[in-house]
Design a protein around this motif. Sequence first.
Motif, PDB file in Angstrom:
ATOM      1  N   PHE A  72       0.966  -1.125   0.055  1.00 43.78           N
ATOM      2  CA  PHE A  72       0.106   0.027   0.080  1.00 43.78           C
ATOM      3  C   PHE A  72       0.931   1.113  -0.139  1.00 43.78           C
ATOM      4  O   PHE A  72       1.973   1.301   0.569  1.00 43.78           O
ATOM      5  N   SER A  73       0.394   2.354  -0.456  1.00 46.21           N
ATOM      6  CA  SER A  73       1.083   3.594  -0.662  1.00 46.21           C
ATOM      7  C   SER A  73       0.018   4.801  -0.123  1.00 46.21           C
ATOM      8  O   SER A  73      -1.141   4.757  -0.678  1.00 46.21           O
ATOM      9  N   SER A  74       0.516   5.646   0.535  1.00 48.90           N
ATOM     10  CA  SER A  74      -0.173   6.771   0.922  1.00 48.90           C
ATOM     11  C   SER A  74       0.549   8.013   0.096  1.00 48.90           C
ATOM     12  O   SER A  74       1.619   8.080  -0.186  1.00 48.90           O
ATOM     13  N   SER A  75      -0.199   9.180  -0.058  1.00 50.21           N
ATOM     14  CA  SER A  75       0.173  10.319  -1.051  1.00 50.21           C
ATOM     15  C   SER A  75      -0.641  11.720  -0.639  1.00 50.21           C
ATOM     16  O   SER A  75      -1.771  11.424   0.090  1.00 50.21           O
ATOM     17  N   LEU A  76      -0.049  12.644  -1.094  1.00 45.00           N
ATOM     18  CA  LEU A  76      -0.562  14.087  -0.725  1.00 45.00           C
ATOM     19  C   LEU A  76      -1.589  14.188  -1.708  1.00 45.00           C
ATOM     20  O   LEU A  76      -2.390  15.190  -1.680  1.00 45.00           O
ATOM     21  N   ASP A  77      -1.883  13.028  -2.538  1.00 42.58           N
ATOM     22  CA  ASP A  77      -3.301  13.355  -3.515  1.00 42.58           C
ATOM     23  C   ASP A  77      -4.532  12.949  -2.762  1.00 42.58           C
ATOM     24  O   ASP A  77      -5.600  12.715  -3.274  1.00 42.58           O
ATOM     25  N   LYS A  78      -4.314  12.526  -1.480  1.00 39.73           N
ATOM     26  CA  LYS A  78      -5.499  12.113  -0.800  1.00 39.73           C
ATOM     27  C   LYS A  78      -5.878  10.751  -0.937  1.00 39.73           C
ATOM     28  O   LYS A  78      -6.994  10.475  -0.475  1.00 39.73           O
ATOM     29  N   THR A  79      -5.292   9.878  -1.259  1.00 40.04           N
ATOM     30  CA  THR A  79      -5.447   8.457  -1.742  1.00 40.04           C
ATOM     31  C   THR A  79      -4.467   7.584  -0.923  1.00 40.04           C
ATOM     32  O   THR A  79      -3.125   7.841  -0.878  1.00 40.04           O
ATOM     33  N   VAL A  80      -4.956   6.314  -0.861  1.00 38.67           N
ATOM     34  CA  VAL A  80      -4.156   5.190  -0.347  1.00 38.67           C
ATOM     35  C   VAL A  80      -4.366   4.356  -1.773  1.00 38.67           C
ATOM     36  O   VAL A  80      -5.708   3.880  -1.951  1.00 38.67           O
ATOM     37  N   LYS A  81      -3.272   3.722  -2.372  1.00 38.38           N
ATOM     38  CA  LYS A  81      -3.510   2.832  -3.331  1.00 38.38           C
ATOM     39  C   LYS A  81      -2.908   1.339  -2.947  1.00 38.38           C
ATOM     40  O   LYS A  81      -1.974   1.296  -2.174  1.00 38.38           O
ATOM     41  N   MET A  82      -3.595   0.278  -3.443  1.00 37.70           N
ATOM     42  CA  MET A  82      -3.205  -1.058  -3.007  1.00 37.70           C
ATOM     43  C   MET A  82      -2.532  -1.386  -4.446  1.00 37.70           C
ATOM     44  O   MET A  82      -3.315  -1.756  -5.339  1.00 37.70           O
ATOM     45  N   TRP A  83      -1.468  -2.186  -4.097  1.00 41.33           N
ATOM     46  CA  TRP A  83      -0.559  -2.781  -5.427  1.00 41.33           C
ATOM     47  C   TRP A  83      -0.772  -3.998  -5.280  1.00 41.33           C
ATOM     48  O   TRP A  83      -0.358  -4.753  -4.119  1.00 41.33           O
ATOM     49  N   ASP A  84      -0.727  -5.042  -6.176  1.00 45.01           N
ATOM     50  CA  ASP A  84      -0.655  -6.503  -6.179  1.00 45.01           C
ATOM     51  C   ASP A  84       0.200  -6.835  -7.347  1.00 45.01           C
ATOM     52  O   ASP A  84       0.119  -6.611  -8.435  1.00 45.01           O
ATOM     53  N   LEU A  85       1.518  -7.192  -6.954  1.00 40.41           N
ATOM     54  CA  LEU A  85       2.469  -7.475  -8.151  1.00 40.41           C
ATOM     55  C   LEU A  85       2.146  -8.869  -8.852  1.00 40.41           C
ATOM     56  O   LEU A  85       2.872  -8.925 -10.018  1.00 40.41           O
ATOM     57  N   ARG A  86       1.164  -9.434  -8.486  1.00 42.06           N
ATOM     58  CA  ARG A  86       0.796 -10.591  -9.438  1.00 42.06           C
ATOM     59  C   ARG A  86      -0.234 -10.308 -10.522  1.00 42.06           C
ATOM     60  O   ARG A  86      -0.499 -10.998 -11.518  1.00 42.06           O
ATOM     61  N   GLU A  87      -0.829  -9.179 -10.311  1.00 39.69           N
ATOM     62  CA  GLU A  87      -1.734  -8.684 -11.365  1.00 39.69           C
ATOM     63  C   GLU A  87      -1.262  -7.776 -12.614  1.00 39.69           C
ATOM     64  O   GLU A  87      -0.369  -7.096 -12.175  1.00 39.69           O
ATOM     65  N   LYS A  88      -1.749  -7.986 -13.589  1.00 38.76           N
ATOM     66  CA  LYS A  88      -1.431  -7.321 -14.828  1.00 38.76           C
ATOM     67  C   LYS A  88      -1.624  -5.792 -14.514  1.00 38.76           C
ATOM     68  O   LYS A  88      -0.686  -4.858 -14.683  1.00 38.76           O
ATOM     69  N   ASN A  89      -2.837  -5.282 -14.049  1.00 33.81           N
ATOM     70  CA  ASN A  89      -3.016  -3.925 -13.338  1.00 33.81           C
ATOM     71  C   ASN A  89      -2.415  -3.756 -12.090  1.00 33.81           C
ATOM     72  O   ASN A  89      -3.356  -4.327 -11.234  1.00 33.81           O
TER      73      ASN A  89
END
Length: 342
Positions: A72-89
Motif C-alpha cells: 500500500f502507498s499513501s500520498s498527498l493526493d489524498k489517496t491510498v493505493k493498493m498494489w498487487d505484483l501478481r496482477e497485470k494492472n
Amino acid sequence: MWQSQQTISLDNSECVLGFVPSSSGNVLAGYTSMKAIKIFDPSKASIKESLTGHEKSITGICWQPNSDNVLFSSSLDKTVKMWDLREKNRNVKTFTFQRGGGELFCVGCNGDKVFAGARGNVHSWNVESGAADRTLKTACNDITQVTFRYSDANKLYVASTEGVVTIYDISQEDEDEAFIDAISTEQSISQMGFYGDSNSFLWCLTPTEELNLWNLDNEEQPNVATWKLDLRETLSTKSKLEIFNLIGCSWEQQKSLLYLFAGSLKGEIGVFSVIGKEITHISSLTDTHSDAVKAVCALGDSLWTAGDDDIVGVWKKASSSTVKRQDRKKKKGDKTPYSRKK
C-alpha cells in the motif's frame, strides 16, 4: 561490518526516500521523490519494476503482513493505493474518503484493514471490500507514522508532529475506550520502530536529530534513554565524521543489537550500536554516496542505502577474516538489556 557491493543508479533527480521490506525479506520496496515505488529483488540487488499512479508525492508505503505481493502507498493526493505484483494492472484498489479526507502522510496495515494518517485523524478501510471503515480522531496535528507490533494486530501506534506516540486498541469502537496510552518525546516524531527480542522496545527519531528509546513493558519507568541536540556532536566525535542527520535504526536479532545509522553531507555513513544508554561506533561506510543519505534498510546480510545523489547502495557483510571484531564478546548465556524475560 558491511562493505560496498554495488550501486544502482536511478533516473536524474530521483532519490529513494524510504525502504520497506516484505515480512519474508524476499522483496524490498522503496518510494521515491518522483511519485514512484521501486520494487527491488534483494537476491539480485536489482530493480524488478517501478509502480506509478499517484498524482502527488508519495508519503509512505507498507506491505500487507505475510505477503510478498501486496503493498500500500499513501500520498498527498489524498489517496491510498493498493498494489498487487501478481496482477497485470498492479494498482488493484484506490482508497479515498469522500468527506474530510485531506492529505495523507503515512500508511500501515494489520492484514484486514489499511490505515492512513492525516491532519489530526487516522482513516481506515476494509482491505477486501475497499469500503471506508472509520476515522479515529486524535488530539494531535499531522500524523507522521502508523504501525503495529507484530504480536498484536489490534494495537495501533500513532506518531505525530505533536511529539506524541499514541497507542490505541482498534478492536474498541468507542474512541475513549480505544485509547490505551501516550508516550511523549517533546519533539515532533519523524520515524519510529520496534526492537528487542519480543519487540517490546520502541525507538523514535525527531527532525531535530534526537533519539528516544522506550520500554513498552515497563509502565513505571518506560524511558530507556534520550539523546538531545548534542547527539550529532557525540556521534561526530565517536566516528570522526561530520554527522549531519540521523538516517534510521535497525534491530539485528542474531546479535541482539540495535543499530543507529547517521550520515554526513558527503554521503558518509556512521554505524553505531545502541545498548541502553551507551552508543558505540562500529564502522564507517564511505566511497559509495556523494551526497546526504536519507534512507537505510538492513536486510539479512545486506544493507541498502539511498541518498540525494540518485544512487542506491547495496552493501554486504564482510567475512570475519576481513573485519576487525570488537572487544565485545558474548559469552554463552549472557543477556542484553533487550533480551526477553523468562
